[in-house]
Design a protein around this motif. Sequence first.
Motif: not given
Length: 544
Positions: A256-268, A326-341
């Motif tokens: 809510e604090y971010a939204s009032k400042r027109h900032i979208t929070i993208i959770p990862e 919790l996050f109404p951004s419509g975008i969720i970041h899933i990371g996906g980096d640096e996966l050792r196989y």
Amino acid sequence: MNFYIYMKSILEIKLKVFLFFLLWFYVSHETSSANYFSLIPYPQSISNIEGNIKLGNKIVVSYPSGLKQEAEFLKLYLKQDFSAETILTKREKNADIVLKLAKDFPLQNKEGYIIETNDNIIVIKAQSAEGIFYGIQTLRQALEKQAGNLYLQKLKIVDYPAFVWRAFMLDEGRYFKGKAVVMNLLDRMAELKMNVFHWHLTDDQGWRIEIKKYPQLTKVGAFRDSSEINHFHSNVFDGKPHGGFYTQNDIKEIVEYASKRHITIIPEIEMPGHASAAIASYPWLGTSNQQIKVPCNFGVHYNAFNVADPRTITFLHDVLDEVMQLFPSGIIHIGGDELRYDAWKSSKTILNYMKEKGIGSPAGLQVYFTNSISEYLNSRKCRMMGWNEITGAQVNDYQQDGSGVSDQKLSSNTIVQFWKGDPELIKETIQKGHDVVNSYHVFTYLDYPYNAIPLKKAYEFNPVPEGLTKEQNKRVLGLGCQMWGEFIPTTESMNQKIFPRIAAYAEVGWTESKNKNYERFLKSLKEKMITYWQNIGIELGSWE
């Protein structure tokens, strides 16, 4: 006669010299006047007008319905910045500052704004509350206080952002910072017209978000015994337990604090790698099914989610369900980096699953898994985002054994955040139909020291690679700058990395390339932002 001609020629030369210097003075005066405003990020257009506006002891601000929040912000800023008293009113008559939503606004950009000074009145107009808010941020920097009075040089500013995505990322998986620190960063972002807060909430070394269905994630995964210090692979530890997490009520308050400042929070929420804290909480999530501890050492770990187990997929869906609430951004970041196989290649369950699905490599499995998550998010009207390994690209040296070859195609709705590899990969990704956020590490990683990314290098970053068509350019949403958290245990150590470089990234994201000027930026930084940050207690890095 010769003497007369001689004297005449001397006078003509002197007159030409005088006119030259008069012209030089006029041009230089106009140039210096045009550059007088210490503004970051710099507007797209500024026209100076002779004279200035003097504001009284009590400033009257008028606003229409729909802009009460922005008017309250302006009142707060005038008090904080200049100790000025403000009266808010719905009537324009006798107002000093007018906030106006314009239906016939000439800029086709919802974040754009115009500031004009007419008849000793300051008018900020836009087609949206966001535009008004950004105009207010510019006004804050343009106002000057002299001898106890507040002044504004008469002007006209026409402004809008170069990119729609102007992001700052904070990694709290490594070090938990807390609500007050995050809110302070959101305020600093707002002042610089940055509009995306990318929040890296889970990693190997910590899980920082309450998930009610899986309480062990924060009971176990949010705490570790110690932290590696000095540098990666130092094998030296501070011996101090570290931990912390955000409750869902904390998250709602911050959103809510971010939204009032027109900032979208993208959770990862990291998957399928960087999963050690989750696996320490629930061992059945991993391929070995063995109990591990939350790691104390930084760097890439071998643990990965067992994506062949339906229980793991259910777990991830459950987590994402709570995150989306919790996050109404419509975008969720899933990371996906640096996966050792390694964890996947040593698991019979994984290998049998790949054979059953006809998947030829671990990289192919990652793309297959990533697409399944994308489909799940899409079914809930949410879009997936991830680092550029999710495309199947081989950008890490430990993937060069052939396991990084993918025969799978990434879901076209995915936003790809480029951070590593040949920049040509950006073009390839765009050509495949993906939107891209450019966060190329050699320009945008705030954890890198100033000798690796000096201020000028940060400022000169161009998110759009060369060689794209006009239509392809639109696929570059913008940029992100990343504050990775391995070696910033304190707020002071973090701020020294962020400030002043965040101002450079703000101007990269907002100001069109043709309007950028590093010397002007540096002058504005020293005249306004450095002093301002120091006055509010921010410790700056040794950047000069």
